[in-house]
Structure formats: structure tokens, C-alpha cells
Design a protein around this motif. Structure first.
Motif, PDB file in Angstrom:
ATOM      1  N   ILE A  43    -134.999 134.997  17.458  1.00  0.00           N
ATOM      2  CA  ILE A  43    -135.758 134.763  16.235  1.00  0.00           C
ATOM      3  C   ILE A  43    -137.042 134.001  16.530  1.00  0.00           C
ATOM      4  CG2 ILE A  43    -133.674 134.731  14.802  1.00  0.00           C
ATOM      5  CD1 ILE A  43    -134.012 131.668  14.637  1.00  0.00           C
ATOM      6  N   GLU A  44    -137.968 134.137  15.606  1.00  0.00           N
ATOM      7  CA  GLU A  44    -139.189 133.340  15.613  1.00  0.00           C
ATOM      8  C   GLU A  44    -139.110 132.351  14.466  1.00  0.00           C
ATOM      9  OE1 GLU A  44    -143.514 134.818  16.161  1.00  0.00           O
ATOM     10  OE2 GLU A  44    -143.247 134.594  13.978  1.00  0.00           O
ATOM     11  N   LEU A  45    -139.215 131.052  14.788  1.00  0.00           N
ATOM     12  CA  LEU A  45    -139.274 130.008  13.767  1.00  0.00           C
ATOM     13  C   LEU A  45    -140.717 129.875  13.316  1.00  0.00           C
ATOM     14  CD1 LEU A  45    -136.916 128.351  12.633  1.00  0.00           C
ATOM     15  CD2 LEU A  45    -136.418 129.391  14.844  1.00  0.00           C
ATOM     16  N   MET A  46    -140.958 130.099  12.015  1.00  0.00           N
ATOM     17  CA  MET A  46    -142.313 130.112  11.472  1.00  0.00           C
ATOM     18  C   MET A  46    -142.484 128.974  10.486  1.00  0.00           C
ATOM     19  SD  MET A  46    -142.692 134.221  10.810  1.00  0.00           S
ATOM     20  CE  MET A  46    -141.418 134.220   9.560  1.00  0.00           C
ATOM     21  N   ALA A  47    -143.437 128.088  10.756  1.00  0.00           N
ATOM     22  CA  ALA A  47    -143.734 126.986   9.848  1.00  0.00           C
ATOM     23  C   ALA A  47    -145.061 127.275   9.155  1.00  0.00           C
ATOM     24  CB  ALA A  47    -143.795 125.674  10.607  1.00  0.00           C
ATOM     25  N   HIS A  48    -145.121 127.011   7.845  1.00  0.00           N
ATOM     26  CA  HIS A  48    -146.317 127.288   7.045  1.00  0.00           C
ATOM     27  C   HIS A  48    -146.693 126.035   6.257  1.00  0.00           C
ATOM     28  CE1 HIS A  48    -145.743 131.675   7.695  1.00  0.00           C
ATOM     29  NE2 HIS A  48    -144.455 131.365   7.618  1.00  0.00           N
ATOM     30  N   THR A  49    -147.989 125.891   6.005  1.00  0.00           N
ATOM     31  CA  THR A  49    -148.474 124.797   5.156  1.00  0.00           C
ATOM     32  C   THR A  49    -149.183 125.391   3.951  1.00  0.00           C
ATOM     33  OG1 THR A  49    -150.637 124.671   6.226  1.00  0.00           O
ATOM     34  CG2 THR A  49    -148.848 123.382   7.218  1.00  0.00           C
ATOM     35  N   ASP A  50    -149.579 124.501   3.022  1.00  0.00           N
ATOM     36  CA  ASP A  50    -150.441 124.970   1.933  1.00  0.00           C
ATOM     37  C   ASP A  50    -151.896 124.897   2.417  1.00  0.00           C
ATOM     38  OD1 ASP A  50    -151.173 122.302   1.810  1.00  0.00           O
ATOM     39  OD2 ASP A  50    -149.809 121.848   0.150  1.00  0.00           O
ATOM     40  N   PHE A  51    -152.843 125.115   1.512  1.00  0.00           N
ATOM     41  CA  PHE A  51    -154.251 125.153   1.919  1.00  0.00           C
ATOM     42  C   PHE A  51    -154.934 123.794   1.854  1.00  0.00           C
ATOM     43  CE2 PHE A  51    -153.900 126.552  -2.534  1.00  0.00           C
ATOM     44  CZ  PHE A  51    -154.621 125.577  -3.175  1.00  0.00           C
ATOM     45  N   VAL A  52    -154.201 122.748   1.547  1.00  0.00           N
ATOM     46  CA  VAL A  52    -154.782 121.406   1.489  1.00  0.00           C
ATOM     47  C   VAL A  52    -154.970 120.901   2.915  1.00  0.00           C
ATOM     48  CG1 VAL A  52    -154.484 119.047   0.693  1.00  0.00           C
ATOM     49  CG2 VAL A  52    -153.683 120.957  -0.734  1.00  0.00           C
ATOM     50  N   GLY A  53    -156.193 120.429   3.246  1.00  0.00           N
ATOM     51  CA  GLY A  53    -156.484 119.952   4.592  1.00  0.00           C
ATOM     52  C   GLY A  53    -157.238 120.999   5.388  1.00  0.00           C
ATOM     53  N   SER A  54    -157.696 120.595   6.610  1.00  0.00           N
ATOM     54  CA  SER A  54    -158.477 121.511   7.431  1.00  0.00           C
ATOM     55  C   SER A  54    -157.575 122.555   8.067  1.00  0.00           C
ATOM     56  CB  SER A  54    -159.211 120.734   8.523  1.00  0.00           C
ATOM     57  OG  SER A  54    -158.281 120.214   9.455  1.00  0.00           O
ATOM     58  N   ASP A  55    -158.189 123.677   8.449  1.00  0.00           N
ATOM     59  CA  ASP A  55    -157.419 124.751   9.060  1.00  0.00           C
ATOM     60  C   ASP A  55    -156.761 124.292  10.357  1.00  0.00           C
ATOM     61  OD1 ASP A  55    -158.290 126.287   7.006  1.00  0.00           O
ATOM     62  OD2 ASP A  55    -159.721 127.480   8.157  1.00  0.00           O
ATOM     63  N   GLN A  56    -157.518 123.572  11.193  1.00  0.00           N
ATOM     64  CA  GLN A  56    -156.986 123.148  12.484  1.00  0.00           C
ATOM     65  C   GLN A  56    -155.838 122.158  12.319  1.00  0.00           C
ATOM     66  OE1 GLN A  56    -157.996 124.493  15.443  1.00  0.00           O
ATOM     67  NE2 GLN A  56    -156.122 123.452  16.172  1.00  0.00           N
ATOM     68  N   ASP A  83    -152.027 122.831  13.708  1.00  0.00           N
ATOM     69  CA  ASP A  83    -151.345 121.897  14.605  1.00  0.00           C
ATOM     70  C   ASP A  83    -150.056 121.366  13.973  1.00  0.00           C
ATOM     71  OD1 ASP A  83    -153.379 122.266  16.398  1.00  0.00           O
ATOM     72  OD2 ASP A  83    -154.452 120.413  15.876  1.00  0.00           O
ATOM     73  N   LEU A  84    -150.130 120.982  12.722  1.00  0.00           N
ATOM     74  CA  LEU A  84    -148.954 120.430  12.033  1.00  0.00           C
ATOM     75  C   LEU A  84    -147.834 121.462  11.944  1.00  0.00           C
ATOM     76  CD1 LEU A  84    -147.656 118.082  10.500  1.00  0.00           C
ATOM     77  CD2 LEU A  84    -148.740 118.959   8.406  1.00  0.00           C
ATOM     78  N   SER A  85    -148.205 122.693  11.583  1.00  0.00           N
ATOM     79  CA  SER A  85    -147.173 123.725  11.431  1.00  0.00           C
ATOM     80  C   SER A  85    -146.532 124.063  12.780  1.00  0.00           C
ATOM     81  CB  SER A  85    -147.760 124.981  10.783  1.00  0.00           C
ATOM     82  OG  SER A  85    -148.790 125.535  11.582  1.00  0.00           O
ATOM     83  N   GLN A  86    -147.324 124.075  13.860  1.00  0.00           N
ATOM     84  CA  GLN A  86    -146.768 124.371  15.180  1.00  0.00           C
ATOM     85  C   GLN A  86    -145.764 123.287  15.598  1.00  0.00           C
ATOM     86  OE1 GLN A  86    -147.165 127.115  17.081  1.00  0.00           O
ATOM     87  NE2 GLN A  86    -145.641 126.231  18.482  1.00  0.00           N
ATOM     88  N   LYS A  87    -146.144 122.035  15.364  1.00  0.00           N
ATOM     89  CA  LYS A  87    -145.241 120.938  15.724  1.00  0.00           C
ATOM     90  C   LYS A  87    -143.963 120.966  14.877  1.00  0.00           C
ATOM     91  CE  LYS A  87    -148.935 117.893  17.382  1.00  0.00           C
ATOM     92  NZ  LYS A  87    -149.709 116.660  17.115  1.00  0.00           N
ATOM     93  N   ARG A  88    -144.115 121.354  13.613  1.00  0.00           N
ATOM     94  CA  ARG A  88    -142.929 121.441  12.751  1.00  0.00           C
ATOM     95  C   ARG A  88    -142.003 122.569  13.215  1.00  0.00           C
ATOM     96  NH1 ARG A  88    -145.329 120.260   6.591  1.00  0.00           N
ATOM     97  NH2 ARG A  88    -145.359 117.974   6.844  1.00  0.00           N
ATOM     98  N   ALA A  89    -142.602 123.715  13.576  1.00  0.00           N
ATOM     99  CA  ALA A  89    -141.777 124.819  14.074  1.00  0.00           C
ATOM    100  C   ALA A  89    -141.052 124.406  15.347  1.00  0.00           C
ATOM    101  CB  ALA A  89    -142.650 126.049  14.315  1.00  0.00           C
ATOM    102  N   GLY A 104    -146.467 128.197  14.615  1.00  0.00           N
ATOM    103  CA  GLY A 104    -147.060 127.613  13.423  1.00  0.00           C
ATOM    104  C   GLY A 104    -148.178 128.506  12.893  1.00  0.00           C
ATOM    105  N   TYR A 105    -148.168 128.776  11.598  1.00  0.00           N
ATOM    106  CA  TYR A 105    -149.157 129.669  10.998  1.00  0.00           C
ATOM    107  C   TYR A 105    -150.118 128.937  10.070  1.00  0.00           C
ATOM    108  CZ  TYR A 105    -146.692 133.722  12.834  1.00  0.00           C
ATOM    109  OH  TYR A 105    -146.135 134.661  13.686  1.00  0.00           O
ATOM    110  N   GLY A 106    -149.965 127.632   9.957  1.00  0.00           N
ATOM    111  CA  GLY A 106    -150.861 126.902   9.073  1.00  0.00           C
ATOM    112  C   GLY A 106    -150.823 127.472   7.674  1.00  0.00           C
ATOM    113  N   GLU A 107    -152.048 127.714   7.116  1.00  0.00           N
ATOM    114  CA  GLU A 107    -152.136 128.252   5.751  1.00  0.00           C
ATOM    115  C   GLU A 107    -152.458 129.740   5.747  1.00  0.00           C
ATOM    116  OE1 GLU A 107    -156.334 127.332   4.070  1.00  0.00           O
ATOM    117  OE2 GLU A 107    -155.770 125.606   5.339  1.00  0.00           O
ATOM    118  N   THR A 108    -152.349 130.405   6.925  1.00  0.00           N
ATOM    119  CA  THR A 108    -152.848 131.777   7.051  1.00  0.00           C
ATOM    120  C   THR A 108    -151.905 132.845   6.504  1.00  0.00           C
ATOM    121  OG1 THR A 108    -151.891 132.002   9.266  1.00  0.00           O
ATOM    122  CG2 THR A 108    -154.157 131.125   9.108  1.00  0.00           C
TER     123      THR A 108
END
Length: 663
Positions: A551-564, A568-574, A595-599
Motif C-alpha cells: 500500500i501507499e500511505l497518502m497524507a493530505h493537507t488543506d490549502f492553508v499555508g504555503s505549498d512547500q 513537507d508536513l504531509s510527507q512527514k505525517r505519511a 505526502g501530497y500536500g494540498e494537491t
């Protein structure tokens, strides 16, 4: 002169009445002493009717109560105990027996009060405390009945007493039983019961008509059935040898009961031989042979017992009998234990009014452990009733048989059949597509059980059914290509009754990302909260149940904050999720953190659309879409986007173990 004559007549009548009352009283006492309770009751009633003395009426009342209690007429016994107590009978035993009669006749409120009154005078008396405990247990037994199915056998029972059945050869199509019906031989009436002397009868089951045929005398040649009373028999496993009870009577002294042995050849019984096993004891009755014929159980009041009538045993060796041994205080009590039956599985059944029970005589089962220690258990309701239940017999190798009872609905002592139906266990599962919530076609269920069962069953139209065996633990795993598996577990170990297991199984399709609920982090952090770890344990179970998926663990964020920052946050969470799974024993080769961020905004599923009325299925929660929502709805949509999901990358993973390095 006229008045003088009247006085003389009245005095003469009084003297005659007193004399006749005293004679009836003396005769009643003799009858009671030799066990002729029915005759004693009739004489005591006549004596009391003619008696003017308060003390004598009191004496007759208490003796009437004792006689009624002995022959099981508990309502009448209660009435006479009550009368004697009201007249001031001084012995507290009457109060105790009165409480017992009230309990047996189910007047629990009055019985409780009477027991407590007795205990005020005799603190700590074990019999009274047992009576109070019996009422408590009775309510439990009635509220939690056993699985026995009970029915009277109308074709066998008569208006008179019918009891103590035994199965010929252990089969269920022929019985020998005791009865005082009109067809019994002789014209004498028992002074104990008021009915004709009992004889042994035979009844067979008609296969064609599926009912019991009319009973007939076991022996019409007067070889077994005589002018005396015969009854309570036991048979060898073949049915060719029989030991039975014969009661003898004498007008002036008790003759008691004795055991006789006879054998059958070509449908004819041999001349019975008296068994010399109890010496001068007044009672030897109710025989019961063990299934292999090596032990004879019987009832006697001989010295060395626990009180009343006890169950004894004696070894049998080639027709010779050893020395009788009392069954001991675990089985026998200060009351009466009667009508033993030795089942072919080693259990001993008997009737007792000394052990805690529901009615007068209750049925009990005694089991011996590996150390030879007996334990006794009340058979509970419905086998036992507020009346007398006794004389049980089982069909060989089966959990069914017959017993005797004078419970409500009987015409006296009647014979009842009983059956414990086999426990039936069945599982029924519905298998659904978790996304569409519709029955899933083409699923297969793998069944594994502790008895070694390991099979695959094809579900039909999303339905799976099968019967289960008793004493097993089962695991069911449903699977289909393109879906994650689901499983369920049931057990049939130590279940008291039949049971149908029903449950649903949901298979999740792997063609779309699968959200892991309740994965939470500190704000702006990738550290998992404790609540998130509990949720991830569900994913551990999924990976364990589906050992071939990666499996691939995928972490996502909302659009609040910068893309980078969000990447980074989503990758560390995954990666923190992957690290937790590895810590729980999941092979790292099966896990990819991304980590996919807000994409990758969330696409609304059917479930989300049902939960939130402002969302529709397939809506994409982009920044533009969310910006058009109300403030409160925007926060909900952004929270949905902040998610951790996984998707299946492959289904053919095979775990490989590296060879141990050379040293």
C-alpha cells in the motif's frame, strides 16, 4: 325424670364417642407406625371428628399432617400443620414442616415469614436456611429453564398411579413400569396409597401408528405379579434379567420391601429369587443396575446411612453380591433419596426430598470426577416441579427418556417423556460492497476452525450459510479480487443452547483511495496522537488479513499555508504512519509513504454526501469550491481534506526472508 334420662343418654353417647375416638386413634397410630399412611389418615380423621379433648385433637392433627406429608399430599399437610400450630402445638418441628409445605405449594410469602419465625426460635437451623435458599433457587431455575422438552404419555397413563419406567434393552420402543391401574392382579388396596396393589406392566411403541399401544401385565402367570405389591424394577443391558421390588404387608407388623431377581427365556420369566443383600433391614427397594451390570444401586433404611432412606451400592460379580456400601453424605441426606438410575455415561440420577429443590421430591444428577468424588446437581425446571418428580430412565446413548411426576395436570403419578434436542448452530452472513452498500456477487468465504476445518465456500448472491459444530472456534474471511478482505469470528464452545449467528461483512474496493478515520496530529506537527494509534491498529488488522497487498500511505493537507510547507508536513505525517505500522510488525517492503500536500483535494463519496447535506457525491473539494461555501461549511470541507488515506499498489506481495549472513 325425663331430664335425668336425657342426661344419662348424653353421658352414654359421650362415653361411646370417647371410646371409639380412642380406638380409632390407637388403630391410626399402629397403621402409621407400619407405614400404612392412607389407612392411618382415614382413622385419624374419624378419631378427630369424634374427639372432644383439645389435646387429643391436637395430637391427631399433627399426625395427620405427618401422614399427608409422607405420601406427598402437601396441601393437606399444610392445612393440618396450620391447625396444629394454631391449637398451640409446642414442637418447633411442626413450624419448620409447615414452612416446607408452604414452600412446596408455592406460597412463598407465607413460607418466608414462617421460616423466619422458626429461625427466631432456632437460630441458624440449616434446614430452615436451606428452605429459604430453595425458594431463591427455584425462582432462578424457573426463570432459566433447561432445554428439556416434556410431554405426558397419554396412551400409557391411567387414572391410577403409573411410575418408574425402565427401557427394555435400553431401546425407546418398549418399557416396563409400575402401576396400580385396575388391570393389576389381586383385589387388595394399599393402606399406604388407598389404591390397588401395584404390579409391573409392559408397553410397546407401535411403529405404524406412531403411538404407544395399551399396556399389558408383564406376567399373567402370577410368577412375578402376585397378590403382593410389585414394582420399581431394573433390567440388564440385554433386557433378559430383571431385579424388582416386592412389598409385603401384615396387619400387625411392618414387613417392608425386598428385592427379587428373575430372568427371561422365550418370553417366560423364571421363578423370582430373593436377593440376600440387606440382612434384617425393613427396606430394600428401587434397584438400578449399572450399564455393565457390575454394580447394583438400591434404596434402604439399614443402619449406617445418613438418615431416612438412602441410596446404597453393592458390587455384582457373576451373580454374587458383595457388601452394601452407603453412597455417602454428598448423595444421601437426612431426608429420603430414592429411585436411582445409572446412566450408561456413568451419571447417577435419583429423587430426593433432602437436597435443595423445587418441590417435594426433585430429580438430581450425580457425577463423579477423575478423583472419584461425586457432585450433585438439581435438574432444574422443567424437569422438576412444585410436586413430586422421580423415577427417571434414559434411552441408552441418547439424551431422552421418561420419568414420573404428579405435577399439575397429572391424574396421580403419571409417566412423562423428556427429550433434550441436539444443539444446532448455524451461521448466516451477508457480504456487501462497502462503497455501494449492495450485496457483492462472486465473493468467497474461507472457514477455519479449531477442529482443523479449513475450507472455502462460494457465497451465493452475497449470502453465505453453513452449519457449525459444537465446541469449536471459527474464523470467517470473505474475499474477492479487487477488494480488501473482511473477517468475523464466532464460537460454539460452552453455549447453553442452539444459536443462529448472523452478521454482515463489508469488502472495500481497492480501485480508489481508502480513508483511515480518526488519524489526528498536533497542530502543524507530524507526531501521532494516542487516539490516532488506536485507529491505525485497524489498518494493522487489514494488512494482516490481506498479507499479499502493498500500500501507499497518502497524507493530505488543506490549502492553508504555503505549498512547500504543506508538502513537507504531509510527507512527514505519511512517514510517521509507516513507522508506526513497521513498529507493529508490518514488513516495510509493503509500505510506501507519500505526502501530497494540498494537491489532491478530496472527491465526495456516497458516505460523505449522506453525512453532509451541502455536499453531493463526486464534488471535488478544491479551494475554489470551498470558497463558495458558508464559513461553517468551509471549516468542515477543509477538515475533510486534511486526511490520511491508503491505496493498494499491488496484490501479489510475497514476503522474502534474507539468508542469515555468514560468520
Amino acid at each position: 325424670m325425663k331430664h335425668t334420662k336425657i342426661a344419662v343418654i348424653l353421658l352414654f353417647a359421650f362415653v361411646l364417642g370417647a371410646c371409639s375416638s380412642a380406638k380409632y386413634g390407637r388403630d391410626a397410630l399402629l397403621s402409621k407406625d407400619i407405614g400404612e399412611y392412607y389407612k392411618a389418615i382415614e382413622q385419624y380423621k374419624k378419631a378427630r371428628k369424634k374427639e372432644k379433648s383439645r389435646e387429643k385433637r391436637l395430637e391427631y392433627a399433627i399426625n395427620l399432617a405427618e401422614c399427608y406429608r409422607t405420601i406427598g399430599l402437601y396441601d393437606y399437610a399444610a392445612q393440618n400443620y396450620k391447625f396444629a400450630i394454631r391449637l398451640g402445638y409446642p414442637d418447633n418441628e411442626a413450624l419448620l414442616h409447615y414452612a416446607d409445605m408452604l414452600r412446596i405449594t408455592q406460597d412463598y410469602e407465607e413460607a418466608t415469614e414462617t421460616y423466619r419465625t422458626y429461625l427466631d426460635s432456632v437460630p441458624g437451623d440449616e434446614r430452615a436456611l436451606a428452605g429459604l435458599e430453595a425458594m431463591r433457587l427455584t425462582q432462578e431455575w424457573v426463570a432459566n429453564p433447561t432445554r428439556h422438552i416434556i410431554n405426558p404419555i397419554k396412551e400409557i397413563n391411567s387414572k391410577e398411579s403409573d411410575f418408574a419406567p425402565v427401557f427394555v434393552g435400553g431401546r425407546d420402543n418398549e418399557i416396563i413400569f409400575t402401576s396400580s391401574r385396575k388391570a393389576a392382579t389381586g383385589n387388595k388396596e394399599s393402606m399406604i396409597t388407598g389404591q390397588k396393589y401395584t404390579d409391573l406392566f409392559r408397553a410397546t411403541f407401535g411403529v405404524q401408528r406412531q403411538k404407544w399401544q395399551p399396556p399389558t401385565l408383564l406376567d399373567e402367570s402370577m410368577m412375578i405379579n402376585t397378590g403382593e405389591e410389585e414394582g420399581a424394577s431394573t433390567l440388564s443391558s440385554s433386557g433378559e434379567e430383571m431385579i424388582f421390588t416386592r412389598c409385603l404387608y401384615n396387619k400387625t407388623q411392618p414387613m417392608g420391601s425386598q428385592l427379587f431377581s428373575t430372568s427371561q427365556s422365550r418370553s417366560s420369566w423364571s421363578d423370582p429369587i430373593k436377593l440376600q443383600i440387606v440382612g434384617d433391614s425393613i427396606v430394600a427397594a428401587h434397584p438400578a443396575l449399572s450399564s455393565d451390570g457390575s454394580v447394583l444401586y438400591f434404596v434402604s433404611d439399614m443402619k449406617g446411612g445418613q438418615g431416612g432412606k438412602d441410596i446404597w451400592m453393592v458390587d455384582v460379580n457373576g451373580g454374587a453380591f458383595g457388601k452394601p456400601v452407603n453412597m455417602g453424605s454428598v448423595i444421601n441426606t437426612a431426608g429420603d433419596e430414592m429411585f436411582p438410575f445409572a446412566r450408561d455415561n456413568g451419571e447417577l440420577y435419583f429423587a430426593s426430598n433432602g437436597h435443595i429443590g423445587i418441590g417435594g421430591f426433585d430429580l438430581f444428577v450425580a457425577r463423579k470426577n477423575d478423583d472419584g468424588v461425586w457432585t450433585v446437581e438439581n435438574m432444574g425446571s422443567p424437569m422438576n416441579s412444585p410436586s413430586d418428580d422421580f423415577g427417571i430412565a434414559f434411552v441408552s446413548g441418547e439424551n431422552k427418556g421418561m420419568f414420573s411426576s404428579n405435577r399439575k395436570g397429572s391424574r396421580g403419578d403419571d409417566i412423562y417423556s423428556f427429550l433434550v434436542p441436539p444443539k444446532v448452530y448455524q451461521v448466516e452472513a451477508e457480504i456487501f460492497d462497502k462503497e455501494t452498500n449492495s450485496h457483492l456477487e462472486g465473493a468467497t468465504v474461507r472457514v477455519i476452525a479449531t477442529d482443523g476445518t479449513n475450507l472455502k465456500v462460494r457465497a451465493k448472491n452475497g449470502l453465505f450459510k453453513m452449519k457449525l459444530k459444537q465446541g469449536n472456534e471459527y474464523v470467517f474471511a470473505a474475499f474477492k479480487d479487487g477488494y480488501l478482505r473482511d473477517k468475523a469470528a464466532v464460537t460454539t464452545v460452552d453455549l447453553p443452547d442452539s444459536k443462529d449467528f448472523r452478521f454482515n461483512m463489508y469488502l472495500t474496493p481497492t480501485d480508489a483511495p481508502i480513508k483511515i478515520d480518526n488519524i489526528n496530529y498536533e497542530f502543524g506537527s507530524w507526531e501521532l496522537l494516542e487516539s490516532s494509534k488506536h485507529a491505525l491498529d485497524t489498518l494493522v488488522q487489514i494488512l494482516t488479513l490481506n498479507p499479499t497487498i502493498t500500500i501507499e500511505l497518502m497524507a493530505h493537507t488543506d490549502f492553508v499555508g504555503s505549498d512547500q510547507f504543506n508538502f513537507d508536513l504531509s510527507q512527514k505525517r505519511a512517514q510517521s504512519v509507516v513507522d508506526y505500522l513497521i513498529e507493529k510488525g508490518i514488513n516495510s517492503q509493503r509500505l510506501v509513504a507519500k505526502g501530497y500536500g494540498e494537491t489532491w483535494p478530496k472527491t465526495v463519496t456516497r458516505e460523505l454526501a449522506k453525512r453532509y447535506d451541502f455536499l453531493k457525491r463526486n464534488d471535488e473539494l478544491t479551494e475554489e469550491f470551498i470558497g463558495k461555501l458558508a464559513p461553517e461549511q468551509q471549516e468542515i470541507a477543509k477538515a475533510i481534506n486534511r486526511r490520511t488515506e491508503f491505496r493498494v499498489l499491488s496484490t501479489d506481495f510475497i514476503e522474502r526472508f534474507d539468508a542469515e549472513p555468514e560468520r
